[in-house]
Design a protein around this motif. Structure first.
Motif, PDB file in Angstrom:
ATOM      1  N   PRO A  10      54.728   7.035  28.827  1.00  0.00           N
ATOM      2  CA  PRO A  10      54.355   8.176  29.666  1.00  0.00           C
ATOM      3  C   PRO A  10      53.394   9.085  28.914  1.00  0.00           C
ATOM      4  O   PRO A  10      53.211   8.964  27.703  1.00  0.00           O
ATOM      5  N   LEU A  11      52.800   9.989  29.654  1.00  0.00           N
ATOM      6  CA  LEU A  11      51.918  10.966  29.027  1.00  0.00           C
ATOM      7  C   LEU A  11      52.705  11.830  28.055  1.00  0.00           C
ATOM      8  O   LEU A  11      53.900  12.044  28.216  1.00  0.00           O
ATOM      9  N   ALA A  12      52.011  12.323  27.076  1.00  0.00           N
ATOM     10  CA  ALA A  12      52.658  13.218  26.112  1.00  0.00           C
ATOM     11  C   ALA A  12      53.085  14.488  26.833  1.00  0.00           C
ATOM     12  O   ALA A  12      52.312  15.062  27.597  1.00  0.00           O
ATOM     13  N   PRO A  13      54.322  14.920  26.635  1.00  0.00           N
ATOM     14  CA  PRO A  13      54.763  16.131  27.331  1.00  0.00           C
ATOM     15  C   PRO A  13      54.004  17.350  26.816  1.00  0.00           C
ATOM     16  O   PRO A  13      53.847  17.540  25.617  1.00  0.00           O
ATOM     17  N   ALA A  14      53.506  18.101  27.758  1.00  0.00           N
ATOM     18  CA  ALA A  14      52.799  19.344  27.452  1.00  0.00           C
ATOM     19  C   ALA A  14      53.135  20.319  28.566  1.00  0.00           C
ATOM     20  O   ALA A  14      53.520  19.900  29.669  1.00  0.00           O
ATOM     21  N   PRO A  15      53.011  21.595  28.339  1.00  0.00           N
ATOM     22  CA  PRO A  15      53.332  22.560  29.398  1.00  0.00           C
ATOM     23  C   PRO A  15      52.565  22.300  30.696  1.00  0.00           C
ATOM     24  O   PRO A  15      53.130  22.398  31.777  1.00  0.00           O
ATOM     25  N   LEU A  16      51.291  21.920  30.577  1.00  0.00           N
ATOM     26  CA  LEU A  16      50.497  21.680  31.780  1.00  0.00           C
ATOM     27  C   LEU A  16      50.998  20.456  32.542  1.00  0.00           C
ATOM     28  O   LEU A  16      51.153  20.503  33.767  1.00  0.00           O
ATOM     29  N   THR A  17      51.283  19.348  31.859  1.00  0.00           N
ATOM     30  CA  THR A  17      51.758  18.153  32.554  1.00  0.00           C
ATOM     31  C   THR A  17      53.141  18.384  33.146  1.00  0.00           C
ATOM     32  O   THR A  17      53.444  17.871  34.228  1.00  0.00           O
ATOM     33  N   GLU A  18      53.968  19.149  32.473  1.00  0.00           N
ATOM     34  CA  GLU A  18      55.294  19.456  33.023  1.00  0.00           C
ATOM     35  C   GLU A  18      55.180  20.300  34.289  1.00  0.00           C
ATOM     36  O   GLU A  18      55.890  20.050  35.272  1.00  0.00           O
ATOM     37  N   ARG A  19      54.291  21.276  34.294  1.00  0.00           N
ATOM     38  CA  ARG A  19      54.097  22.100  35.505  1.00  0.00           C
ATOM     39  C   ARG A  19      53.527  21.264  36.640  1.00  0.00           C
ATOM     40  O   ARG A  19      53.923  21.413  37.800  1.00  0.00           O
ATOM     41  N   CYS A  20      52.588  20.374  36.322  1.00  0.00           N
ATOM     42  CA  CYS A  20      52.022  19.487  37.340  1.00  0.00           C
ATOM     43  C   CYS A  20      53.095  18.588  37.934  1.00  0.00           C
ATOM     44  O   CYS A  20      53.175  18.427  39.146  1.00  0.00           O
ATOM     45  N   THR A  21      53.905  17.996  37.071  1.00  0.00           N
ATOM     46  CA  THR A  21      54.968  17.107  37.540  1.00  0.00           C
ATOM     47  C   THR A  21      55.931  17.849  38.450  1.00  0.00           C
ATOM     48  O   THR A  21      56.304  17.358  39.518  1.00  0.00           O
ATOM     49  N   GLY A  38      41.513  22.176  38.449  1.00  0.00           N
ATOM     50  CA  GLY A  38      41.244  22.621  37.087  1.00  0.00           C
ATOM     51  C   GLY A  38      39.955  22.029  36.579  1.00  0.00           C
ATOM     52  O   GLY A  38      39.311  21.224  37.254  1.00  0.00           O
ATOM     53  N   PRO A  39      39.569  22.413  35.381  1.00  0.00           N
ATOM     54  CA  PRO A  39      38.324  21.894  34.815  1.00  0.00           C
ATOM     55  C   PRO A  39      38.390  20.386  34.575  1.00  0.00           C
ATOM     56  O   PRO A  39      39.475  19.808  34.470  1.00  0.00           O
ATOM     57  N   ALA A  40      37.235  19.779  34.471  1.00  0.00           N
ATOM     58  CA  ALA A  40      37.157  18.338  34.228  1.00  0.00           C
ATOM     59  C   ALA A  40      37.724  18.005  32.850  1.00  0.00           C
ATOM     60  O   ALA A  40      37.585  18.770  31.902  1.00  0.00           O
ATOM     61  N   GLY A  41      38.391  16.864  32.779  1.00  0.00           N
ATOM     62  CA  GLY A  41      38.826  16.344  31.500  1.00  0.00           C
ATOM     63  C   GLY A  41      40.146  16.869  30.964  1.00  0.00           C
ATOM     64  O   GLY A  41      40.467  16.642  29.806  1.00  0.00           O
ATOM     65  N   ILE A  42      40.950  17.545  31.796  1.00  0.00           N
ATOM     66  CA  ILE A  42      42.218  18.073  31.275  1.00  0.00           C
ATOM     67  C   ILE A  42      43.413  17.187  31.623  1.00  0.00           C
ATOM     68  O   ILE A  42      44.526  17.486  31.226  1.00  0.00           O
ATOM     69  N   GLY A  43      43.172  16.105  32.390  1.00  0.00           N
ATOM     70  CA  GLY A  43      44.242  15.153  32.643  1.00  0.00           C
ATOM     71  C   GLY A  43      44.901  15.230  34.005  1.00  0.00           C
ATOM     72  O   GLY A  43      46.009  14.726  34.181  1.00  0.00           O
TER      73      GLY A  43
END
Length: 135
Positions: A10-21, A38-43
């Motif tokens: 899975p993707l590395a857990p980060a605050p942004l990916t957790e909020r997205c999920t 969001g801006p380009a390239g942030i996942g």
């Protein structure tokens, strides 16, 4: 033959990916879509792919172009409804407003059918079986 090499990490857990999920899963529970902005390239796309993979749903990335017309929107809509795919529309600014409006009307029709727990609907003159995993 094919060789099973296990599930991808899975993707590395980060605050942004957790909020997205969290946002995407809550949206799906309410039969609404999610729009990751969001801006380009942030996942954003990779996060959506990871969520789809974790719940076992096919993920399609559709890049907007001048060739994306009403016929393509209808075919995309049918694929969503019949196969329960998730779709990510990228580069929306390249798709005409009339085609986006057509696509939005189809999604609204599917959402209403899903909320009513319908198993099939009449779509463009054809009976279509619904898979309620679409988004």
């Amino acid at each position: 033959g094919f060789k099973y090499s296990g599930a991808p990490p899975p993707l590395a857990p980060a605050p942004l990916t957790e909020r997205c999920t969290l946002a995407v899963t809550q949206a799906l529970a309410g039969y609404v879509g999610a729009n990751l902005i969001g801006p380009a390239g942030i996942g954003k796309t990779e996060t959506a792919k990871d969520i789809a993979r974790s719940v076992g749903v096919v993920f399609m990335l559709v890049r907007g172009s001048d060739g994306f017309d009403a016929r393509a929107a209808i075919q995309l809509s049918l694929g969503l409804a019949e196969h329960g795919c998730w779709v990510c529309l990228d580069r929306l600014e390249r798709i005409s407003l009339s085609v986006l409006t057509t696509l939005a009307e189809h999604v609204l029709l599917f959402r209403r059918a899903a909320m009513a727990w319908l198993e099939q609907i009449d779509f463009m003159g054809a009976h279509v079986r619904l898979r309620n995993s679409w988004a």
